[in-house]
Write an enzyme that holds these catalytic residues in place. Structure first.
Site, short mmCIF file in Angstrom:
data_model
loop_
_atom_site.label_atom_id
_atom_site.label_comp_id
_atom_site.label_asym_id
_atom_site.label_seq_id
_atom_site.Cartn_x
_atom_site.Cartn_y
_atom_site.Cartn_z
N HIS A 124 0.82 -1.20 0.00
CA HIS A 124 0.00 0.00 0.00
C HIS A 124 0.87 1.26 0.00
O HIS A 124 2.03 1.22 0.40
CB HIS A 124 -0.85 0.05 1.28
N CYS B 230 -2.63 0.02 9.98
CA CYS B 230 -3.74 -0.78 9.44
C CYS B 230 -4.67 -1.36 10.50
O CYS B 230 -5.76 -1.81 10.18
CB CYS B 230 -3.19 -1.89 8.57
C1 CIR Z 1 -3.57 -7.89 3.20
O1 CIR Z 1 -2.78 -8.33 2.38
O2 CIR Z 1 -4.60 -7.31 2.88
C2 CIR Z 1 -3.26 -8.08 4.67
N1 CIR Z 1 -2.58 -9.31 4.87
C3 CIR Z 1 -2.43 -6.94 5.22
C4 CIR Z 1 -3.15 -5.63 5.16
C5 CIR Z 1 -2.36 -4.52 5.74
N2 CIR Z 1 -3.09 -3.31 5.63
C6 CIR Z 1 -2.54 -2.10 5.63
O3 CIR Z 1 -1.34 -1.96 5.72
N3 CIR Z 1 -3.35 -1.06 5.52
#
Ligand code: CIR
Length: 265
Positions: A165, A252
């Site tokens: 991201h 997140c």
């Molecule tokens: C994903 O790949 O969606 C999750 N394993 C990790 C999401 C992390 N989200 C973020 O950094 N906003």
């Protein structure tokens, strides 16, 4: 009001299914107990930073649902339900809708394309939306229109790929400064702001979260912590080794906002 002043946050407990969370690499998955311990320290840090917390139950059907930042955006002026780019995560927005309806008016909803909240970086000047494997141009454009309804200016940017991201590689640490990877700094996305570049080898340390007077930062990245302290910031160092196995950092795991008036339970 500064953009990192918050008095409320939503978090969601991790489920056992987090061991099946999405990850880009081929490394081992996380261990549930260790993720739960990391999450618990994170929640404690939010509480200590002065946030009133809404703690949602685990959702076993959604292995990545602990990462509540991705299915929604929240502002003083209202909330926006997003459309996460990964198929296994799309339903997470619906699961957040009831709690957002309790705390926000309006609650808008993205109806085109896909956007993950991890690709959305709020600065005093604008709301940056980074294109990625999860956030596509049609979703980003639709989000700009929704942000305008909340009185916010959205800017779509196309950062170099290589991180999940936009916010995996950039975080606002004060009103004039972003902590960024060298890769992101080199393309000048945030030229209007001071760029603090994370030391080589500590790139995942670029994901931190400023909350009121403190910056939550990964304890695995000591040179990044030194950089932030040298910049005059107060750090709360937190373990992220286990969530890091599924490409996650610190921003997140919460949705943060400033609620005017009495804080509802
Ligand atoms: C994903 O790949 O969606 C999750 N394993 C990790 C999401 C992390 N989200 C973020 O950094 N906003």
């Amino acid at each position: 009001m500064r953009v990192f002043e918050f008095n409320r946050a939503i978090v969601r407990l991790p489920g056992w299914s987090i061991v099946d969370g999405l990850k880009a690499g081929a490394g081992e998955g996380p261990d549930f107990e260790t993720v739960a311990a990391e999450h618990s320290l994170y929640v404690h840090a939010l509480d200590s930073a002065g946030l009133g917390l809404i703690v949602l139950p685990a959702l076993e059907a959604y292995p990545d649902s602990v990462f509540v930042e991705d299915p929604a955006l929240v502002f003083r002026e209202g909330a926006i339900l997003l459309r996460p780019g990964a198929a296994s995560r799309r339903g997470e927005s619906v699961m957040l809708a009831p709690v957002l309806a309790e705390h926000f008016d309006p609650v808008l909803a993205l109806t085109a394309g896909s956007v993950d909240g991890g690709d959305v970086l709020v600065t005093p000047q604008a709301v940056y939306i980074g294109l990625s494997d999860r956030t596509d141009p049609s979703g980003a454009d639709a989000l700009v229109a929704l942000l305008a309804r909340l009185g916010r200016k959205g800017i779509v940017v196309d950062p170099p790929r290589g991180t999940l991201h936009l916010k995996s590689a950039a975080s606002l640490v004060d009103e004039e400064t972003v902590l960024v990877t060298a890769s992101l700094a080199s393309v000048g996305l945030f030229d209007g702001l001071r760029n603090l570049v994370v030391p080589e080898g500590e790139e995942p340390g670029a994901n931190v979260v400023r909350i009121n007077d403190v910056v939550l930062a990964g304890s695995r990245w000591p040179r990044t912590a030194d950089l932030l302290v040298g910049h005059g910031l107060e750090i709360v160092a937190l373990p992220t080794g286990e969530i890091g196995k599924i490409d996650a950092g610190l921003s997140c795991m919460s949705l943060r906002w400033w609620a005017d008036g009495p804080v509802a339970p």
